[in-house]
Design an enzyme around this catalytic site. Structure first.
Site, mmCIF file in Angstrom:
data_model
loop_
_atom_site.group_PDB
_atom_site.id
_atom_site.type_symbol
_atom_site.label_atom_id
_atom_site.label_comp_id
_atom_site.label_asym_id
_atom_site.label_seq_id
_atom_site.Cartn_x
_atom_site.Cartn_y
_atom_site.Cartn_z
ATOM 1 N N SER A 248 0.837 -1.195 0.000
ATOM 2 C CA SER A 248 0.000 0.000 0.000
ATOM 3 C C SER A 248 0.882 1.259 0.000
ATOM 4 O O SER A 248 1.706 1.435 -0.888
ATOM 5 C CB SER A 248 -0.950 -0.052 1.201
ATOM 6 O OG SER A 248 -2.064 0.771 1.013
ATOM 7 N N ASP B 278 -9.794 -5.137 -5.534
ATOM 8 C CA ASP B 278 -9.280 -4.357 -4.415
ATOM 9 C C ASP B 278 -10.060 -3.050 -4.368
ATOM 10 O O ASP B 278 -9.955 -2.222 -5.273
ATOM 11 C CB ASP B 278 -7.778 -4.094 -4.616
ATOM 12 C CG ASP B 278 -7.141 -3.317 -3.467
ATOM 13 O OD1 ASP B 278 -7.874 -2.764 -2.630
ATOM 14 O OD2 ASP B 278 -5.900 -3.265 -3.422
ATOM 15 N N HIS C 126 -7.455 -5.971 -0.125
ATOM 16 C CA HIS C 126 -6.270 -5.129 -0.229
ATOM 17 C C HIS C 126 -5.063 -5.728 0.486
ATOM 18 O O HIS C 126 -3.964 -5.192 0.384
ATOM 19 C CB HIS C 126 -6.612 -3.744 0.365
ATOM 20 C CG HIS C 126 -5.564 -2.694 0.192
ATOM 21 N ND1 HIS C 126 -5.089 -2.318 -1.057
ATOM 22 C CD2 HIS C 126 -4.891 -1.926 1.099
ATOM 23 C CE1 HIS C 126 -4.174 -1.362 -0.901
ATOM 24 N NE2 HIS C 126 -4.040 -1.120 0.397
#
Length: 275
Positions: free
Chosen positions: A100, A221, A250
């Site tokens: 991320s 996602d 995610h």
């Protein structure tokens, strides 16, 4: 400005697991801590020395004064921390796995100090979350404003709801694990950090990245659409590939760790054996 009495590696709960000549660094994302990697560390540590740590915003970090919202109002300060940590541990030519927000942090660090990195592996990374012109980030500006408002008004409630949205809900144990991670992060940290992350725009960073990259994306996602992975592949100057993991959510390191290990094994050239 916080002056560390101790080394950064101690302050950030740094551990190295395993043995071998090569190092792989695992960097968690927003609201996480190093425990999000627990399912893949045992396998990776058979092939690499695996370095895990907690970012200063993490609820797992003991010193609440380490996170300075002014200093960390952009990814640049995180990239500087990453470089300082790697230097303190006397490492170079490593494989960096960033989940991320850490994906973009790794990209920035690789531009500043390319000799430290052999390969970047970016899981669910995004240079920008807000849609603009012909760029699809996945969110309208009003969506992000609502997220920020919810974080500000009741962070604990938002954290529980966000965990159930971003983690594949077919895996309730992983939803619960990430929810607890998020809720350990202090609300006075969560709000400025959410603004840094969700309002970020690092699209111009990508074409300065010369290190080979593997971009890992799940099929569904809610945080990062597949188009973002393809956009990043197109913009990054280093040789880059996109690997799709057939799962929702995610955080594949929590909910699809065997598939993630398979991708890492094929990219890095190690055999998973019978695990």
């Amino acid at each position: 400005m916080v002056v560390l009495e101790q080394g950064l590696s101690t302050a950030m709960n740094t551990k190295i697991i395993g043995s071998g000549s090569e190092v792989i660094v695992l960097a968690h994302g927003f609201g996480g801590d190093q425990s999000v990697w627990d399912k893949i560390v045992p396998q990776l540590s058979q092939h690499y020395r695996v370095l895990v740590f907690d970012w200063t915003f993490s609820g797992a970090v003991k010193d609440p004064n380490l996170f300075d919202p002014v200093k960390y109002s952009s990814y640049d300060a995180f990239a500087s921390d990453l470089i300082a940590l790697v230097d303190e541990m006397n490492l170079q030519s490593l494989v960096f796995v960033g989940h991320s927000m850490s994906g973009m942090i790794g990209c920035i660090a690789s531009i500043k100090r390319p000799e430290l990195f052999k390969r970047l592996i970016l899981i669910g990374a995004s240079p920008r979350y807000i849609n603009v012109d012909d760029y699809e980030g996945g969110f309208e500006k009003s969506d992000i404003e609502q997220i920020i408002s919810n974080v500000e008004s009741n962070y604990q409630n938002w954290a529980s709801a966000f965990a159930s949205l971003v983690v594949d809900n077919k895996d309730p144990l992983s939803v619960d694990k990430f929810s607890k991670c998020l809720r350990r992060m202090r609300s006075e940290v969560a709000l400025p950090l959410a603004k840094t992350v969700f309002y970020s725009d690092e699209r111009d960073t990508l074409d300065k990245v010369m290190i080979p990259c593997t971009i890992i994306q799940t099929t569904n996602d809610i945080v990062v659409p597949k188009s973002v992975a393809l956009y990043m592949q197109n913009k990054i100057k280093g040789k880059s590939t996109v690997e799709i993991i057939d799962t929702d959510g995610h955080l594949p390191q929590l909910t699809a760790h065997l598939q993630l290990l398979h991708v890492l094994g094929s990219v890095l050239g190690f055999d998973l054996g019978h695990n």
